[in-house]
Design a protein around this motif. Structure first.
Motif, PDB file in Angstrom:
ATOM      1  N   ALA A 197       0.831  -1.207   0.000  1.00  0.00           N
ATOM      2  CA  ALA A 197       0.000   0.000   0.000  1.00  0.00           C
ATOM      3  C   ALA A 197       0.864   1.255   0.000  1.00  0.00           C
ATOM      4  CB  ALA A 197      -0.940  -0.005   1.208  1.00  0.00           C
ATOM      5  N   CYS A 198       1.930   1.256   0.780  1.00  0.00           N
ATOM      6  CA  CYS A 198       2.821   2.424   0.842  1.00  0.00           C
ATOM      7  C   CYS A 198       3.484   2.689  -0.504  1.00  0.00           C
ATOM      8  CB  CYS A 198       3.874   2.236   1.922  1.00  0.00           C
ATOM      9  SG  CYS A 198       3.227   2.402   3.595  1.00  0.00           S
ATOM     10  N   SER A 199       3.804   1.633  -1.232  1.00  0.00           N
ATOM     11  CA  SER A 199       4.437   1.828  -2.537  1.00  0.00           C
ATOM     12  C   SER A 199       3.474   2.473  -3.533  1.00  0.00           C
ATOM     13  CB  SER A 199       4.970   0.506  -3.083  1.00  0.00           C
ATOM     14  OG  SER A 199       3.908  -0.341  -3.460  1.00  0.00           O
ATOM     15  N   GLU A 200       2.175   2.320  -3.326  1.00  0.00           N
ATOM     16  CA  GLU A 200       1.171   2.935  -4.196  1.00  0.00           C
ATOM     17  C   GLU A 200       0.910   4.393  -3.851  1.00  0.00           C
ATOM     18  OE1 GLU A 200      -2.426   0.641  -4.160  1.00  0.00           O
ATOM     19  OE2 GLU A 200      -1.357  -1.232  -4.587  1.00  0.00           O
ATOM     20  N   LEU A 201       1.231   4.784  -2.634  1.00  0.00           N
ATOM     21  CA  LEU A 201       0.921   6.134  -2.156  1.00  0.00           C
ATOM     22  C   LEU A 201       2.097   7.069  -2.456  1.00  0.00           C
ATOM     23  CD1 LEU A 201      -1.145   7.910  -0.700  1.00  0.00           C
ATOM     24  CD2 LEU A 201      -0.104   7.218   1.467  1.00  0.00           C
ATOM     25  N   GLN A 202       2.167   7.513  -3.692  1.00  0.00           N
ATOM     26  CA  GLN A 202       3.248   8.417  -4.116  1.00  0.00           C
ATOM     27  C   GLN A 202       2.641   9.675  -4.710  1.00  0.00           C
ATOM     28  OE1 GLN A 202       6.384   7.827  -3.339  1.00  0.00           O
ATOM     29  NE2 GLN A 202       5.759   5.890  -2.437  1.00  0.00           N
ATOM     30  N   PRO A 203       3.035  10.857  -4.303  1.00  0.00           N
ATOM     31  CA  PRO A 203       4.027  11.094  -3.269  1.00  0.00           C
ATOM     32  C   PRO A 203       3.453  10.792  -1.892  1.00  0.00           C
ATOM     33  CG  PRO A 203       3.119  13.182  -4.009  1.00  0.00           C
ATOM     34  CD  PRO A 203       2.518  12.115  -4.886  1.00  0.00           C
ATOM     35  N   PHE A 204       4.329  10.374  -1.004  1.00  0.00           N
ATOM     36  CA  PHE A 204       3.931  10.035   0.362  1.00  0.00           C
ATOM     37  C   PHE A 204       3.699  11.332   1.129  1.00  0.00           C
ATOM     38  CE2 PHE A 204       4.128   7.607   4.339  1.00  0.00           C
ATOM     39  CZ  PHE A 204       3.561   6.410   3.927  1.00  0.00           C
ATOM     40  N   PRO A 205       2.657  11.402   1.950  1.00  0.00           N
ATOM     41  CA  PRO A 205       2.348  12.667   2.636  1.00  0.00           C
ATOM     42  C   PRO A 205       3.352  13.034   3.721  1.00  0.00           C
ATOM     43  CG  PRO A 205       0.864  10.934   3.361  1.00  0.00           C
ATOM     44  CD  PRO A 205       1.695  10.347   2.263  1.00  0.00           C
ATOM     45  N   SER A 206       3.492  14.330   3.932  1.00  0.00           N
ATOM     46  CA  SER A 206       4.321  14.825   5.029  1.00  0.00           C
ATOM     47  C   SER A 206       3.590  14.615   6.344  1.00  0.00           C
ATOM     48  CB  SER A 206       4.593  16.318   4.856  1.00  0.00           C
ATOM     49  OG  SER A 206       5.366  16.533   3.716  1.00  0.00           O
ATOM     50  N   PHE A 207       4.349  14.354   7.391  1.00  0.00           N
ATOM     51  CA  PHE A 207       3.757  14.208   8.711  1.00  0.00           C
ATOM     52  C   PHE A 207       3.335  15.592   9.191  1.00  0.00           C
ATOM     53  CE2 PHE A 207       3.695  13.727  13.319  1.00  0.00           C
ATOM     54  CZ  PHE A 207       2.977  12.553  13.435  1.00  0.00           C
ATOM     55  N   PRO A 208       2.157  15.734   9.794  1.00  0.00           N
ATOM     56  CA  PRO A 208       1.701  17.050  10.262  1.00  0.00           C
ATOM     57  C   PRO A 208       2.728  17.718  11.192  1.00  0.00           C
ATOM     58  CG  PRO A 208      -0.063  15.441  10.448  1.00  0.00           C
ATOM     59  CD  PRO A 208       1.178  14.692  10.069  1.00  0.00           C
ATOM     60  N   ASN A 209       2.987  18.980  10.936  1.00  0.00           N
ATOM     61  CA  ASN A 209       3.918  19.809  11.712  1.00  0.00           C
ATOM     62  C   ASN A 209       5.378  19.386  11.573  1.00  0.00           C
ATOM     63  OD1 ASN A 209       1.812  21.448  12.735  1.00  0.00           O
ATOM     64  ND2 ASN A 209       1.379  19.888  14.263  1.00  0.00           N
ATOM     65  N   ALA A 210       5.663  18.461  10.677  1.00  0.00           N
ATOM     66  CA  ALA A 210       7.052  18.063  10.443  1.00  0.00           C
ATOM     67  C   ALA A 210       7.565  18.827   9.224  1.00  0.00           C
ATOM     68  CB  ALA A 210       7.155  16.566  10.202  1.00  0.00           C
ATOM     69  N   ILE A 211       8.856  19.073   9.215  1.00  0.00           N
ATOM     70  CA  ILE A 211       9.459  19.788   8.096  1.00  0.00           C
ATOM     71  C   ILE A 211      10.097  18.812   7.125  1.00  0.00           C
ATOM     72  CG2 ILE A 211      11.231  21.470   7.470  1.00  0.00           C
ATOM     73  CD1 ILE A 211      10.766  22.770  10.226  1.00  0.00           C
ATOM     74  N   PHE A 212      10.734  17.775   7.651  1.00  0.00           N
ATOM     75  CA  PHE A 212      11.536  16.886   6.821  1.00  0.00           C
ATOM     76  C   PHE A 212      10.959  15.477   6.681  1.00  0.00           C
ATOM     77  CE2 PHE A 212      14.371  19.726   9.271  1.00  0.00           C
ATOM     78  CZ  PHE A 212      14.787  20.540   8.227  1.00  0.00           C
ATOM     79  N   THR A 213       9.972  15.121   7.480  1.00  0.00           N
ATOM     80  CA  THR A 213       9.525  13.735   7.576  1.00  0.00           C
ATOM     81  C   THR A 213       8.254  13.477   6.782  1.00  0.00           C
ATOM     82  OG1 THR A 213      10.476  13.623   9.790  1.00  0.00           O
ATOM     83  CG2 THR A 213       8.904  11.914   9.207  1.00  0.00           C
ATOM     84  N   THR A 214       8.303  12.433   5.957  1.00  0.00           N
ATOM     85  CA  THR A 214       7.099  11.939   5.291  1.00  0.00           C
ATOM     86  C   THR A 214       6.712  10.644   6.006  1.00  0.00           C
ATOM     87  OG1 THR A 214       8.442  10.801   3.627  1.00  0.00           O
ATOM     88  CG2 THR A 214       7.599  12.972   3.047  1.00  0.00           C
TER      89      THR A 214
END
Length: 132
Positions: free
Chosen positions: A30-47
């Protein structure tokens, strides 16, 4: 009698471990299908996407699934070394976001991986709905 009890528990442990591995494989797919992967809320560098469960291990912080489909603990803080190196306070440079790979008991892994699969599936369905 004791041997039979231990045998049942061993069989249950194996079933649990196999189930965790199967859910993990679905999560990676499922993760391989989710492109682009979303950014984590309030994170700057982390998806990443949070894997929230009721009654999780209180010793584990914020559990997320990353683009690779693996489970991590997201740790956020301040990078004091970069502040000293830059000799100034810059909120972007000072931000420290770390993904720590989790080693969980199969029972906990199963719960977090399933939660992650549900969350990733919701993102996939939302994207599909927005395209139509």
């Amino acid at each position: 009698m004791a041997n039979e009890s231990l045998l049942r528990k061993t069989q249950a442990d194996l079933i649990l471990e196999r189930s965790a591995m199967q859910i993990q494989a679905l999560l990676k797919e499922a993760c391989s299908e989710l492109q682009p992967f979303p950014s984590f809320p309030n994170a700057i560098f982390t998806t990443a996407i949070e894997c929230d469960i009721d009654g999780g291990d209180p010793e584990v912080g914020c559990v997320v699934v990353a683009e690779d489909g693996e489970l991590y603990e997201l740790q956020m803080g301040v990078d004091h070394d970069s502040i000293e190196l830059m000799d100034s306070w810059d909120p972007v440079t000072a931000r420290k976001e770390t993904l720590k790979k989790l080693e969980l008991h199969p029972k906990d892994h199963l719960l977090y991986a399933y939660s992650g699969l549900v969350a990733v599936t919701e993102h996939l369905l939302e994207r599909e709905a927005s395209r139509t």
